[in-house]
Structures are given as structure tokens and as C-alpha cells.
Design a protein around this motif. Structure first.
Motif, PDB file in Angstrom:
ATOM      1  N   PHE A  81      -9.358 -25.772  66.661  1.00 26.85           N
ATOM      2  CA  PHE A  81      -8.649 -25.588  67.929  1.00 26.85           C
ATOM      3  C   PHE A  81      -9.355 -24.577  68.823  1.00 26.85           C
ATOM      4  O   PHE A  81      -9.504 -24.792  70.031  1.00 26.85           O
ATOM      5  N   GLN A  82      -9.786 -23.471  68.235  1.00 27.66           N
ATOM      6  CA  GLN A  82     -10.481 -22.459  69.026  1.00 27.66           C
ATOM      7  C   GLN A  82     -11.837 -22.960  69.493  1.00 27.66           C
ATOM      8  O   GLN A  82     -12.308 -22.591  70.573  1.00 27.66           O
ATOM      9  N   GLY A  83     -12.463 -23.817  68.691  1.00 25.49           N
ATOM     10  CA  GLY A  83     -13.759 -24.369  69.069  1.00 25.49           C
ATOM     11  C   GLY A  83     -13.668 -25.362  70.209  1.00 25.49           C
ATOM     12  O   GLY A  83     -14.458 -25.305  71.156  1.00 25.49           O
ATOM     13  N   ILE A  84     -12.702 -26.270  70.151  1.00 27.40           N
ATOM     14  CA  ILE A  84     -12.635 -27.321  71.176  1.00 27.40           C
ATOM     15  C   ILE A  84     -12.023 -26.810  72.492  1.00 27.40           C
ATOM     16  O   ILE A  84     -12.258 -27.387  73.545  1.00 27.40           O
ATOM     17  N   THR A  85     -11.236 -25.726  72.411  1.00 32.27           N
ATOM     18  CA  THR A  85     -10.631 -25.190  73.635  1.00 32.27           C
ATOM     19  C   THR A  85     -11.422 -24.010  74.197  1.00 32.27           C
ATOM     20  O   THR A  85     -11.192 -23.607  75.336  1.00 32.27           O
ATOM     21  N   ARG A  86     -12.333 -23.468  73.402  1.00 35.51           N
ATOM     22  CA  ARG A  86     -13.073 -22.251  73.764  1.00 35.51           C
ATOM     23  C   ARG A  86     -12.092 -21.139  74.150  1.00 35.51           C
ATOM     24  O   ARG A  86     -12.352 -20.334  75.044  1.00 35.51           O
ATOM     25  N   ASN A  87     -10.972 -21.124  73.457  1.00 34.79           N
ATOM     26  CA  ASN A  87      -9.927 -20.134  73.726  1.00 34.79           C
ATOM     27  C   ASN A  87      -9.623 -19.380  72.431  1.00 34.79           C
ATOM     28  O   ASN A  87      -9.165 -19.985  71.457  1.00 34.79           O
ATOM     29  N   PRO A  88      -9.877 -18.071  72.385  1.00 35.11           N
ATOM     30  CA  PRO A  88      -9.662 -17.312  71.150  1.00 35.11           C
ATOM     31  C   PRO A  88      -8.199 -17.184  70.752  1.00 35.11           C
ATOM     32  O   PRO A  88      -7.894 -16.759  69.644  1.00 35.11           O
ATOM     33  N   LEU A  89      -7.275 -17.551  71.658  1.00 32.38           N
ATOM     34  CA  LEU A  89      -5.846 -17.461  71.353  1.00 32.38           C
ATOM     35  C   LEU A  89      -5.266 -18.787  70.872  1.00 32.38           C
ATOM     36  O   LEU A  89      -4.069 -18.879  70.604  1.00 32.38           O
ATOM     37  N   PRO A  92      -2.649 -23.788  66.076  1.00 31.81           N
ATOM     38  CA  PRO A  92      -1.750 -24.947  66.031  1.00 31.81           C
ATOM     39  C   PRO A  92      -0.289 -24.596  66.262  1.00 31.81           C
ATOM     40  O   PRO A  92       0.466 -25.385  66.826  1.00 31.81           O
ATOM     41  N   GLY A  93       0.117 -23.391  65.827  1.00 33.15           N
ATOM     42  CA  GLY A  93       1.493 -22.978  66.061  1.00 33.15           C
ATOM     43  C   GLY A  93       1.740 -22.619  67.507  1.00 33.15           C
ATOM     44  O   GLY A  93       2.724 -23.041  68.114  1.00 33.15           O
ATOM     45  N   VAL A  94       0.831 -21.845  68.085  1.00 38.72           N
ATOM     46  CA  VAL A  94       0.977 -21.428  69.487  1.00 38.72           C
ATOM     47  C   VAL A  94       0.902 -22.622  70.423  1.00 38.72           C
ATOM     48  O   VAL A  94       1.605 -22.698  71.433  1.00 38.72           O
ATOM     49  N   LEU A  95       0.037 -23.602  70.094  1.00 36.59           N
ATOM     50  CA  LEU A  95      -0.154 -24.765  70.962  1.00 36.59           C
ATOM     51  C   LEU A  95       0.982 -25.792  70.872  1.00 36.59           C
ATOM     52  O   LEU A  95       0.980 -26.769  71.607  1.00 36.59           O
ATOM     53  N   GLY A  96       1.905 -25.591  69.950  1.00 38.12           N
ATOM     54  CA  GLY A  96       3.041 -26.501  69.865  1.00 38.12           C
ATOM     55  C   GLY A  96       2.902 -27.613  68.844  1.00 38.12           C
ATOM     56  O   GLY A  96       3.794 -28.450  68.705  1.00 38.12           O
ATOM     57  N   ILE A  97       1.789 -27.634  68.111  1.00 34.10           N
ATOM     58  CA  ILE A  97       1.577 -28.699  67.120  1.00 34.10           C
ATOM     59  C   ILE A  97       2.573 -28.569  65.974  1.00 34.10           C
ATOM     60  O   ILE A  97       3.139 -29.560  65.501  1.00 34.10           O
ATOM     61  N   HIS A  98       2.807 -27.346  65.516  1.00 32.74           N
ATOM     62  CA  HIS A  98       3.756 -27.136  64.421  1.00 32.74           C
ATOM     63  C   HIS A  98       5.179 -27.504  64.846  1.00 32.74           C
ATOM     64  O   HIS A  98       5.974 -27.973  64.030  1.00 32.74           O
ATOM     65  N   ALA A  99       5.487 -27.278  66.110  1.00 36.88           N
ATOM     66  CA  ALA A  99       6.812 -27.657  66.608  1.00 36.88           C
ATOM     67  C   ALA A  99       6.996 -29.176  66.540  1.00 36.88           C
ATOM     68  O   ALA A  99       8.056 -29.670  66.166  1.00 36.88           O
ATOM     69  N   GLY A 148     -11.602 -33.691  82.886  1.00 36.68           N
ATOM     70  CA  GLY A 148     -11.246 -33.847  81.479  1.00 36.68           C
ATOM     71  C   GLY A 148     -10.180 -32.843  81.060  1.00 36.68           C
ATOM     72  O   GLY A 148      -9.387 -32.359  81.881  1.00 36.68           O
ATOM     73  N   LEU A 149     -10.153 -32.506  79.756  1.00 38.76           N
ATOM     74  CA  LEU A 149      -9.193 -31.540  79.250  1.00 38.76           C
ATOM     75  C   LEU A 149      -9.593 -30.132  79.679  1.00 38.76           C
ATOM     76  O   LEU A 149     -10.739 -29.731  79.487  1.00 38.76           O
ATOM     77  N   LEU A 150      -8.660 -29.408  80.256  1.00 37.33           N
ATOM     78  CA  LEU A 150      -8.934 -28.039  80.691  1.00 37.33           C
ATOM     79  C   LEU A 150      -8.510 -27.078  79.581  1.00 37.33           C
ATOM     80  O   LEU A 150      -7.303 -26.935  79.303  1.00 37.33           O
ATOM     81  N   PHE A 224     -19.708 -27.329  71.869  1.00 35.04           N
ATOM     82  CA  PHE A 224     -18.606 -27.002  72.782  1.00 35.04           C
ATOM     83  C   PHE A 224     -18.702 -25.566  73.289  1.00 35.04           C
ATOM     84  O   PHE A 224     -18.246 -25.259  74.386  1.00 35.04           O
ATOM     85  N   SER A 225     -19.274 -24.680  72.464  1.00 33.84           N
ATOM     86  CA  SER A 225     -19.380 -23.276  72.873  1.00 33.84           C
ATOM     87  C   SER A 225     -20.332 -23.096  74.054  1.00 33.84           C
ATOM     88  O   SER A 225     -20.310 -22.062  74.728  1.00 33.84           O
ATOM     89  N   LEU A 226     -21.165 -24.096  74.332  1.00 38.57           N
ATOM     90  CA  LEU A 226     -22.101 -24.028  75.458  1.00 38.57           C
ATOM     91  C   LEU A 226     -21.435 -24.355  76.784  1.00 38.57           C
ATOM     92  O   LEU A 226     -22.020 -24.128  77.853  1.00 38.57           O
ATOM     93  N   GLY A 227     -20.220 -24.895  76.719  1.00 37.26           N
ATOM     94  CA  GLY A 227     -19.563 -25.382  77.935  1.00 37.26           C
ATOM     95  C   GLY A 227     -19.722 -26.884  78.027  1.00 37.26           C
ATOM     96  O   GLY A 227     -20.668 -27.468  77.489  1.00 37.26           O
ATOM     97  N   ASP A 228     -18.794 -27.536  78.700  1.00 35.28           N
ATOM     98  CA  ASP A 228     -18.792 -28.998  78.765  1.00 35.28           C
ATOM     99  C   ASP A 228     -20.055 -29.565  79.412  1.00 35.28           C
ATOM    100  O   ASP A 228     -20.611 -30.560  78.939  1.00 35.28           O
ATOM    101  N   SER A 229     -20.530 -28.939  80.470  1.00 32.41           N
ATOM    102  CA  SER A 229     -21.702 -29.464  81.190  1.00 32.41           C
ATOM    103  C   SER A 229     -22.946 -29.446  80.313  1.00 32.41           C
ATOM    104  O   SER A 229     -23.660 -30.450  80.201  1.00 32.41           O
ATOM    105  N   LEU A 230     -23.204 -28.302  79.669  1.00 31.41           N
ATOM    106  CA  LEU A 230     -24.378 -28.200  78.799  1.00 31.41           C
ATOM    107  C   LEU A 230     -24.231 -29.090  77.569  1.00 31.41           C
ATOM    108  O   LEU A 230     -25.212 -29.677  77.098  1.00 31.41           O
ATOM    109  N   ALA A 231     -22.993 -29.171  77.054  1.00 31.78           N
ATOM    110  CA  ALA A 231     -22.758 -30.024  75.886  1.00 31.78           C
ATOM    111  C   ALA A 231     -23.078 -31.481  76.206  1.00 31.78           C
ATOM    112  O   ALA A 231     -23.694 -32.194  75.407  1.00 31.78           O
TER     113      ALA A 231
END
Length: 337
Positions: A81-89, A92-99, A148-150, A224-231
Motif C-alpha cells: 500500500f505504501q509503495g503503490i500510493t507513495r504515501n508513508p501513512l 489497509p486499516g486506515v484506507l478502509g480495507i479492513h472496514a 489515473g489514481l491520485l 513506483f517510487s520514481l513517480g508515475d511519469s518516470l515509471a
């Protein structure tokens, strides 16, 4: 350089394995009836008494196996999750998947009131279905045409989706009979008490099949860590791969919480600790995140059972006590930059 990183990962992995084994041995010793570590080993080798064998093989070992499998699954899912969103926060629980998984479990319990019979093997399917619905809604609202996905929008949308699904879970749980409702309430708190070998069999295939697939996607996660354009410039089909990896992460996290209950924050904390230990490269980060997740969950469950005897508390309470302050720390740190 790569050789040094690989050696470091092996050293860190070995140390974590030793910590896991010591924690498991202590966990097998812990309970209302104490069994000395040497007697635990004797029993595992088939030389213990009938009472020791019953305690270990019928009660404590299934619970330990569940925490090991689920801890690894949640740690790896968090790293994805942190890799595909490039978001350290991201978690799965915070994103609502567990809900979403919680709604799936409530639907299962509406039709199958028993959790220790053959239908229990299908519990991960119900939680996965709930998680997929949640993930689909999150992607729909976090998607922007042409972009795409933000990643940053995923977190905010996930929190909103989680609130909605938690409300549905509460409504469905109130429709259950008293005994089933009691279990549902303890599940929501992350209570691993009462797990049997059938729950281990239900979770094991998901971990064994999905973890190798995820590991083969390590280089994709690195891109993904390079950013969508570079990826995209290096040949990564960003949106397609993000959806595939999201599906794998949802499957791992939902199958894990199906057996451990609504335990959050492991997917948040484990990848951060692993990143500090072995760096950001996912071929090293994924397995270490899994091992850190195992250490956190096994240790939390053991603490919940040992320190608060005879009134054990759910492992999810211990994990939250660790994860919530860490989440606030990360949030505060992110604001500084």
C-alpha cells in the motif's frame, strides 16, 4: 553495493527470526497453566504429557500459527500500500480495507453462525469480497481522468469509506443473536482467542500463494517510487500494475484480518521499521516488513495474554496502543516537511 544490501537483509532477517522464535516459545509457555520452555520443546518433540499436548496442540499452537501468518500478511500488505500510493501513512486499516472486510465477515456470520466448522474455510473469501468492494469504491473516488489514481487522495477517500463501512458493520452486528454478537464485538477489537486449526488451514493458502507473487513484483514496486511519469518511461504499465498490486494487498490484508479480527496499524508500522533496517528497495523491504509484522503481532498477543492474566485483553488493543502514537508521530513529521 547490492551484495552488501543482501547480506544486511540476511543478518536483519536472521535476528528477527530469532526474536520470533523466542517470542513464540514464551507464548507457548504463557497462559493460565504455565509450561516450562524445556517442557514445551519436549512436548513439541512428542515426549510431553497428555495434558501438555492438549494445551499446546489444541489451544496455543493454532493461535500462534494464526498470529505468525497474519502478521506476515499484514506487514507485506502495508508495504504494498505504501509503495503503490507513495504515501508513508497508507495502511489497509486506515484506507478502509479492513472496514470492508468487517462487512464481509458480518455477512458470513448472518448465514453461518459457527466459526469452527467446515464453512469457516470460506471466511477469507467473504472478507476479501468486502475488501474488494471497499477498494473499488476507493479507486473510483480517488481516480481522475487523465491522471489515473491520485495517491494523496487515496488516504482521504479511504478514511471516508472506512467510516461508512464501519456503520454498516455495526448495523449488521446488531441483527445477530447475543452469542454471535459477542464474538463479533471481540473480533472488531482484534481478539485472537479461540482460533482452531481450521482457521490456520483457511489462512495458510492465501499467504503461501500470494507472498511469492508479490515478491516477483518487487521491481514494479520500486518503479513506483520514481513517480508515475518516470515509471511509465521505463516501461511500467502504471495503472494496470497498481490495480494488480492493490488486489494482492487487499487479498493479503483481508485474509489476515479474517482470522485475527480488526487489527490495524501493523501495515503502517512494520514497513517503516523495515525501511529503517534495510532501505527502500522492495526486494529487501517486503520480507523484512513481513517479519517485523510477525514480531509485532506475536509479541502483542503474548503481552495481552501474559501481563493482564487472568483477564486477557484483545491483541488489537496492544497493537493500537503502539500504532496510534506512531501514526500521530508520522503525521506530525509529515507536516514539518
Amino acid at each position: 553495493m547490492f551484495q552488501k544490501r543482501k547480506q544486511k537483509m540476511r543478518k536483519v532477517g536472521f535476528v528477527l527470526l530469532i526474536v520470533v522464535l523466542i517470542t513464540i516459545l514464551y507464548g507457548l509457555n504463557t497462559g493460565s497453566l504455565k509450561i516450562a520452555p524445556f517442557d514445551v520443546i519436549k512436548t513439541l518433540l512428542g515426549q510431553g504429557t497428555d495434558i501438555w499436548e492438549m494445551i499446546l496442540f489444541d489451544y496455543r499452537l493454532p493461535r500462534i500459527c494464526i498470529t505468525v501468518l497474519a502478521g506476515f500478511g499484514l506487514g507485506v500488505a502495508g508495504a504494498i500500500f505504501q509503495g503503490i500510493t507513495r504515501n508513508p501513512l497508507a495502511d489497509p486499516g486506515v484506507l478502509g480495507i479492513h472496514a470492508g472486510a468487517g462487512v464481509g465477515l458480518m455477512i458470513y456470520m448472518t448465514y453461518f453462525t459457527s466459526l469452527n466448522t467446515l464453512p469457516a474455510l470460506t471466511i477469507p473469501l467473504f472478507t476479501f469480497a468486502g475488501g474488494i468492494v471497499a477498494a473499488t469504491l476507493i479507486m473510483l473516488f480517488a481516480y481522475e481522468k487523465g491522471k489515473g489514481l491520485l495517491p494523496n487522495r487515496l488516504l482521504l477517500v479511504g478514511i471516508a469509506i472506512a467510516a461508512g463501512f464501519n456503520a454498516v458493520t455495526l448495523y449488521l452486528s446488531l441483527q445477530l443473536d447475543e452469542k454471535t454478537y459477542s464474538f463479533a464485538a471481540s473480533w472488531l477489537l482484534g481478539n485472537i482467542w479461540g482460533r482452531d486449526w481450521i482457521h490456520v488451514y483457511a489462512l495458510l493458502p492465501w499467504i503461501l500463494l500470494l507472498i511469492p507473487i508479490v515478491y516477483m513484483k518487487s521491481k514494479t514496486l520500486n518503479s513506483f517510487s520514481l513517480g508515475d511519469s518516470l515509471a511509465m518511461s521505463i516501461g511500467t504499465r502504471v495503472n494496470d500494475e497498481r490495480i494488480k498490486l492493490l488486489g494482492l494487498a487487499v487479498a493479503l490484508s483481508c485474509a489476515s484480518v479474517a482470522m485475527t479480527g480488526g487489527i490495524g496499524f501493523i501495515g503502517l508500522v512494520a514497513p517503516h521499521i523495515a525501511r529503517r533496517l534495510v532501505g527502500p528497495a522492495h526486494e529487501y523491504l517486503l520480507p523484512i516488513s513481513g517479519l517485523v509484522g510477525v514480531v509485532i503481532l506475536v509479541l502483542s498477543d503474548t503481552i495481552a495474554r501474559s501481563i493482564f492474566e487472568p483477564s486477557a485483553i484483545p491483541a488489537g488493543v496492544i497493537v493500537s496502543a503502539i500504532g496510534a502514537p506512531y501514526f500521530l508521530y508520522l503525521l506530525f513529521k509529515a507536516k514539518k516537511y
